[in-house]
Scaffold this motif. Structure first.
Motif, PDB file in Angstrom:
ATOM      1  N   ARG A 199       0.838  -1.200   0.000  1.00  0.00           N
ATOM      2  CA  ARG A 199       0.000   0.000   0.000  1.00  0.00           C
ATOM      3  C   ARG A 199       0.866   1.240   0.000  1.00  0.00           C
ATOM      4  O   ARG A 199       2.023   1.197   0.406  1.00  0.00           O
ATOM      5  CB  ARG A 199      -0.890   0.053   1.242  1.00  0.00           C
ATOM      6  N   GLY A 200       0.289   2.370  -0.370  1.00  0.00           N
ATOM      7  CA  GLY A 200       1.027   3.634  -0.301  1.00  0.00           C
ATOM      8  C   GLY A 200       0.513   4.619  -1.320  1.00  0.00           C
ATOM      9  O   GLY A 200       0.047   4.228  -2.400  1.00  0.00           O
ATOM     10  N   ARG A 201       0.531   5.896  -0.961  1.00  0.00           N
ATOM     11  CA  ARG A 201       0.119   6.967  -1.865  1.00  0.00           C
ATOM     12  C   ARG A 201       1.198   8.033  -1.867  1.00  0.00           C
ATOM     13  O   ARG A 201       1.910   8.251  -0.879  1.00  0.00           O
ATOM     14  CB  ARG A 201      -1.216   7.590  -1.398  1.00  0.00           C
ATOM     15  N   MET A 202       1.292   8.745  -2.975  1.00  0.00           N
ATOM     16  CA  MET A 202       2.315   9.774  -3.123  1.00  0.00           C
ATOM     17  C   MET A 202       2.169  10.861  -2.060  1.00  0.00           C
ATOM     18  O   MET A 202       3.155  11.282  -1.441  1.00  0.00           O
ATOM     19  CB  MET A 202       2.218  10.395  -4.515  1.00  0.00           C
ATOM     20  N   ALA A 203       0.949  11.338  -1.826  1.00  0.00           N
ATOM     21  CA  ALA A 203       0.763  12.444  -0.881  1.00  0.00           C
ATOM     22  C   ALA A 203       1.218  12.047   0.522  1.00  0.00           C
ATOM     23  O   ALA A 203       1.736  12.876   1.274  1.00  0.00           O
ATOM     24  CB  ALA A 203      -0.694  12.892  -0.865  1.00  0.00           C
ATOM     25  N   ALA A 204       1.052  10.762   0.871  1.00  0.00           N
ATOM     26  CA  ALA A 204       1.481  10.304   2.196  1.00  0.00           C
ATOM     27  C   ALA A 204       3.008  10.310   2.287  1.00  0.00           C
ATOM     28  O   ALA A 204       3.582  10.680   3.317  1.00  0.00           O
ATOM     29  CB  ALA A 204       0.934   8.904   2.457  1.00  0.00           C
ATOM     30  N   LEU A 205       3.674   9.919   1.199  1.00  0.00           N
ATOM     31  CA  LEU A 205       5.138   9.947   1.191  1.00  0.00           C
ATOM     32  C   LEU A 205       5.629  11.393   1.303  1.00  0.00           C
ATOM     33  O   LEU A 205       6.540  11.703   2.081  1.00  0.00           O
ATOM     34  CB  LEU A 205       5.661   9.311  -0.110  1.00  0.00           C
ATOM     35  N   ILE A 206       5.009  12.284   0.539  1.00  0.00           N
ATOM     36  CA  ILE A 206       5.406  13.694   0.567  1.00  0.00           C
ATOM     37  C   ILE A 206       5.190  14.271   1.970  1.00  0.00           C
ATOM     38  O   ILE A 206       6.001  15.045   2.479  1.00  0.00           O
ATOM     39  CB  ILE A 206       4.581  14.500  -0.474  1.00  0.00           C
ATOM     40  N   ALA A 207       4.101  13.860   2.614  1.00  0.00           N
ATOM     41  CA  ALA A 207       3.799  14.369   3.964  1.00  0.00           C
ATOM     42  C   ALA A 207       4.857  13.945   4.974  1.00  0.00           C
ATOM     43  O   ALA A 207       5.009  14.578   6.018  1.00  0.00           O
ATOM     44  CB  ALA A 207       2.424  13.879   4.403  1.00  0.00           C
ATOM     45  N   ARG A 208       5.605  12.882   4.642  1.00  0.00           N
ATOM     46  CA  ARG A 208       6.703  12.451   5.534  1.00  0.00           C
ATOM     47  C   ARG A 208       7.970  13.252   5.283  1.00  0.00           C
ATOM     48  O   ARG A 208       9.022  12.980   5.849  1.00  0.00           O
ATOM     49  CB  ARG A 208       6.989  10.959   5.301  1.00  0.00           C
ATOM     50  N   GLY A 209       7.889  14.232   4.381  1.00  0.00           N
ATOM     51  CA  GLY A 209       9.037  15.106   4.135  1.00  0.00           C
ATOM     52  C   GLY A 209       9.963  14.617   3.040  1.00  0.00           C
ATOM     53  O   GLY A 209      11.015  15.205   2.800  1.00  0.00           O
ATOM     54  N   VAL A 210       9.591  13.547   2.343  1.00  0.00           N
ATOM     55  CA  VAL A 210      10.423  13.021   1.260  1.00  0.00           C
ATOM     56  C   VAL A 210      10.039  13.759  -0.021  1.00  0.00           C
ATOM     57  O   VAL A 210       8.860  13.918  -0.325  1.00  0.00           O
ATOM     58  CB  VAL A 210      10.197  11.507   1.089  1.00  0.00           C
ATOM     59  N   ARG A 211      11.029  14.243  -0.780  1.00  0.00           N
ATOM     60  CA  ARG A 211      10.743  15.026  -1.987  1.00  0.00           C
ATOM     61  C   ARG A 211      11.577  14.509  -3.163  1.00  0.00           C
ATOM     62  O   ARG A 211      12.721  14.132  -2.975  1.00  0.00           O
ATOM     63  CB  ARG A 211      11.122  16.500  -1.801  1.00  0.00           C
ATOM     64  N   PRO A 212      11.002  14.508  -4.376  1.00  0.00           N
ATOM     65  CA  PRO A 212      11.835  14.209  -5.548  1.00  0.00           C
ATOM     66  C   PRO A 212      12.634  15.455  -5.925  1.00  0.00           C
ATOM     67  O   PRO A 212      12.834  16.338  -5.096  1.00  0.00           O
ATOM     68  CB  PRO A 212      10.792  13.861  -6.608  1.00  0.00           C
ATOM     69  N   GLU A 213      13.057  15.557  -7.182  1.00  0.00           N
ATOM     70  CA  GLU A 213      13.857  16.711  -7.602  1.00  0.00           C
ATOM     71  C   GLU A 213      13.092  18.015  -7.377  1.00  0.00           C
ATOM     72  O   GLU A 213      11.881  18.038  -7.241  1.00  0.00           O
ATOM     73  CB  GLU A 213      14.215  16.580  -9.086  1.00  0.00           C
ATOM     74  N   GLN A 214      13.851  19.103  -7.369  1.00  0.00           N
ATOM     75  CA  GLN A 214      13.270  20.419  -7.116  1.00  0.00           C
ATOM     76  C   GLN A 214      12.148  20.736  -8.106  1.00  0.00           C
ATOM     77  O   GLN A 214      12.307  20.573  -9.306  1.00  0.00           O
ATOM     78  CB  GLN A 214      14.386  21.463  -7.257  1.00  0.00           C
ATOM     79  N   ALA A 215      11.012  21.147  -7.602  1.00  0.00           N
ATOM     80  CA  ALA A 215       9.901  21.549  -8.463  1.00  0.00           C
ATOM     81  C   ALA A 215       9.688  23.055  -8.300  1.00  0.00           C
ATOM     82  O   ALA A 215       9.741  23.562  -7.187  1.00  0.00           O
ATOM     83  CB  ALA A 215       8.641  20.793  -8.063  1.00  0.00           C
ATOM     84  N   ASP A 216       9.462  23.767  -9.423  1.00  0.00           N
ATOM     85  CA  ASP A 216       9.399  25.227  -9.324  1.00  0.00           C
ATOM     86  C   ASP A 216       8.304  25.868 -10.175  1.00  0.00           C
ATOM     87  O   ASP A 216       8.227  27.082 -10.277  1.00  0.00           O
ATOM     88  CB  ASP A 216      10.754  25.819  -9.729  1.00  0.00           C
ATOM     89  N   THR A 217       7.448  25.052 -10.807  1.00  0.00           N
ATOM     90  CA  THR A 217       6.483  25.633 -11.738  1.00  0.00           C
ATOM     91  C   THR A 217       5.056  25.302 -11.309  1.00  0.00           C
ATOM     92  O   THR A 217       4.706  24.130 -11.138  1.00  0.00           O
ATOM     93  CB  THR A 217       6.733  25.095 -13.167  1.00  0.00           C
ATOM     94  N   ALA A 218       4.230  26.339 -11.159  1.00  0.00           N
ATOM     95  CA  ALA A 218       2.840  26.132 -10.710  1.00  0.00           C
ATOM     96  C   ALA A 218       1.959  25.715 -11.883  1.00  0.00           C
ATOM     97  O   ALA A 218       2.162  26.167 -13.016  1.00  0.00           O
ATOM     98  CB  ALA A 218       2.300  27.414 -10.100  1.00  0.00           C
ATOM     99  N   PRO A 219       0.960  24.870 -11.611  1.00  0.00           N
ATOM    100  CA  PRO A 219      -0.013  24.562 -12.670  1.00  0.00           C
ATOM    101  C   PRO A 219      -0.881  25.781 -12.968  1.00  0.00           C
ATOM    102  O   PRO A 219      -1.021  26.677 -12.129  1.00  0.00           O
ATOM    103  CB  PRO A 219      -0.847  23.422 -12.072  1.00  0.00           C
ATOM    104  N   ALA A 220      -1.464  25.797 -14.162  1.00  0.00           N
ATOM    105  CA  ALA A 220      -2.404  26.862 -14.515  1.00  0.00           C
ATOM    106  C   ALA A 220      -3.572  26.820 -13.540  1.00  0.00           C
ATOM    107  O   ALA A 220      -3.915  25.754 -13.029  1.00  0.00           O
ATOM    108  CB  ALA A 220      -2.907  26.649 -15.943  1.00  0.00           C
ATOM    109  N   PRO A 221      -4.200  27.968 -13.256  1.00  0.00           N
ATOM    110  CA  PRO A 221      -5.336  27.931 -12.318  1.00  0.00           C
ATOM    111  C   PRO A 221      -6.498  27.128 -12.878  1.00  0.00           C
ATOM    112  O   PRO A 221      -6.785  27.198 -14.079  1.00  0.00           O
ATOM    113  CB  PRO A 221      -5.714  29.412 -12.157  1.00  0.00           C
ATOM    114  N   PRO A 222      -7.166  26.364 -12.027  1.00  0.00           N
ATOM    115  CA  PRO A 222      -8.306  25.578 -12.517  1.00  0.00           C
ATOM    116  C   PRO A 222      -9.504  26.488 -12.792  1.00  0.00           C
ATOM    117  O   PRO A 222      -9.597  27.572 -12.230  1.00  0.00           O
ATOM    118  CB  PRO A 222      -8.603  24.626 -11.360  1.00  0.00           C
ATOM    119  N   PRO A 223     -10.443  26.041 -13.630  1.00  0.00           N
ATOM    120  CA  PRO A 223     -11.667  26.833 -13.852  1.00  0.00           C
ATOM    121  C   PRO A 223     -12.491  26.874 -12.573  1.00  0.00           C
ATOM    122  O   PRO A 223     -12.353  26.006 -11.725  1.00  0.00           O
ATOM    123  CB  PRO A 223     -12.390  26.061 -14.962  1.00  0.00           C
TER     124      PRO A 223
END
Ligand code: SF4
Length: 379
Positions: A199-223
């Motif tokens: 079992r496992g989800r990405m958001a749970a891994l991220i919540a543990r402070g684990v991060r992949p490479e640096q991310a710097d670009t925001a998605p376009a705003p949703p409608p």
């Protein structure tokens, strides 16, 4: 290869080759390629649902189509018919890996990206059953409220980004490398310890402070919002509780190709007028859009009571802008999140929860359906 006779009783997300047993027979889940069905495929599903199932077809919150009421004896014939429509994967493992949701507002680039990702995933890592990808690269992201772990989106400037669920920013990618980079990110998720006991989800891994490479670009705003009605690509139509009669699907297939959405609606391509059928929800303010109800009894083996008849009777009591969730047990499959009022069937009657989900503490317990109706929900 896993044959058509391999059945899983409970606890799995059903597939076509590995259906799940429910109260009204086997549930056979079809994952349309890139979220799209040709007219022939949609009409074929309608016919197969009548021939091999009970004629009821569910739309799932992950953009899949489920044929209900299939028996062990009718399952092989259903698979044969679906395979002739090019709707069946080579085997159950391939089917399980192709957990990709695609924006219904897809352009040619998006559809091609989804197909490349599906091809790359055949060589991808083994991922948990609930783990999924969103190819949300239409003009603006529309799948951000829908469960997915790895997302492809567009930034405000129009370029593609790859984003982990749980991280607000993404990394720029190109149409050429986006699919491979998404699979690389899935490999990273596994290597970084995202999977425990299958079992496992990405958001749970991220919540543990684990991060992949640096991310710097925001998605376009949703409608701001979207709902049933006419859209530039066609007519978006909904169905009470996200369930379609085979006859309705056949009638819609006659009008155009179909795109499956995670909002339990279908987009009929190319229409410039709304189809006129009473079993369709075509208005944003239709009261049926304010009530959510799972299969309940007798269709679900876990249900303590029928829920859809009660939800149907209560719909007119739900004011515009409010939501009512009626669920056959505390699992709350149809709506994991909060609703203004949630009614949970138990062995002793219905529990009532305000501003919470099916697992929250009730303000009242053991209510009879008649009592709920006569008291009034939103007094
Ligand atoms: S919420 Fe419970 S009763 Fe409803 S479909 Fe899910 S398991 Fe069945």
């Amino acid at each position: 290869m896993t044959g058509a006779s391999e059945f899983v009783v409970q606890g799995w997300c059903p597939g076509a080759l590995r259906p799940m047993l429910s109260g009204d027979g086997l549930v056979v889940r079809i994952r349309p390629d890139a979220g799209r069905l040709t007219r022939t495929q949609a009409a074929g599903i309608a016919k197969a649902a009548r021939t091999h199932g009970n004629g009821l077809i569910d739309l799932s919150s992950r953009g899949n189509v489920q044929v209900r009421g299939v028996t062990q004896a009718s399952h092989p014939g259903l698979i044969e018919d679906l395979r002739a429509l090019d709707l069946i994967d080579a085997d159950a493992a391939t089917e399980a890996r192709r957990a990709i949701m695609v924006t219904p507002f897809a352009d040619a680039t998006t559809s091609s990206l989804a197909r490349r990702l599906a091809a790359e995933l055949t060589q991808g890592p083994v991922l948990p059953g609930k783990f999924g990808f969103a190819v949300d690269t239409g003009p603006a992201p529309v799948l951000q409220a829908v469960s997915a772990d790895i997302r492809l989106e567009r930034c405000a400037a129009g370029g593609l980004i790859l984003r982990c669920d749980g991280v607000p920013l993404g990394t720029p990618v190109t149409p050429q490398d986006a699919a491979q980079r998404a699979v690389d990110l899935a490999h990273w998720f596994v290597a970084a310890g995202g999977v425990t006991a299958g079992r496992g989800r990405m958001a749970a891994l991220i919540a543990r402070g684990v991060r992949p490479e640096q991310a710097d670009t925001a998605p376009a705003p949703p409608p701001s919002a979207y709902g049933p009605g006419l859209h530039p690509m066609g007519a978006l139509v909904g169905f009470e509780f996200g369930q379609i009669q085979a006859e309705t699907l056949a009638a819609l297939a006659a009008l155009g190709n179909v795109r499956v959405t995670p909002w339990r609606m279908l987009l009929i391509e190319g229409l410039t007028a709304l189809p006129d059928r009473p079993d369709l929800i075509v208005a944003v303010d239709d009261p049926r859009r304010r009530v959510i109800a799972c299969t309940g009894a007798p269709g679900c083996l876990q249900a303590h009571a029928p829920v859809r008849p009660l939800a149907r009777r209560l719909a007119d009591q739900v004011p515009l802008g409010k939501t009512l969730h009626v669920t056959g047990c505390a699992k709350g499959c149809a709506h994991p999140g909060a609703a203004d009022i949630t009614l949970v069937a138990t062995a002793k009657g219905f529990d009532r929860i305000r501003q919470g989900s099916a697992q929250d503490l009730p303000e009242a317990a053991g209510l009879a359906a008649a009592e709920i109706e006569s008291e009034g929900l939103f007094r």
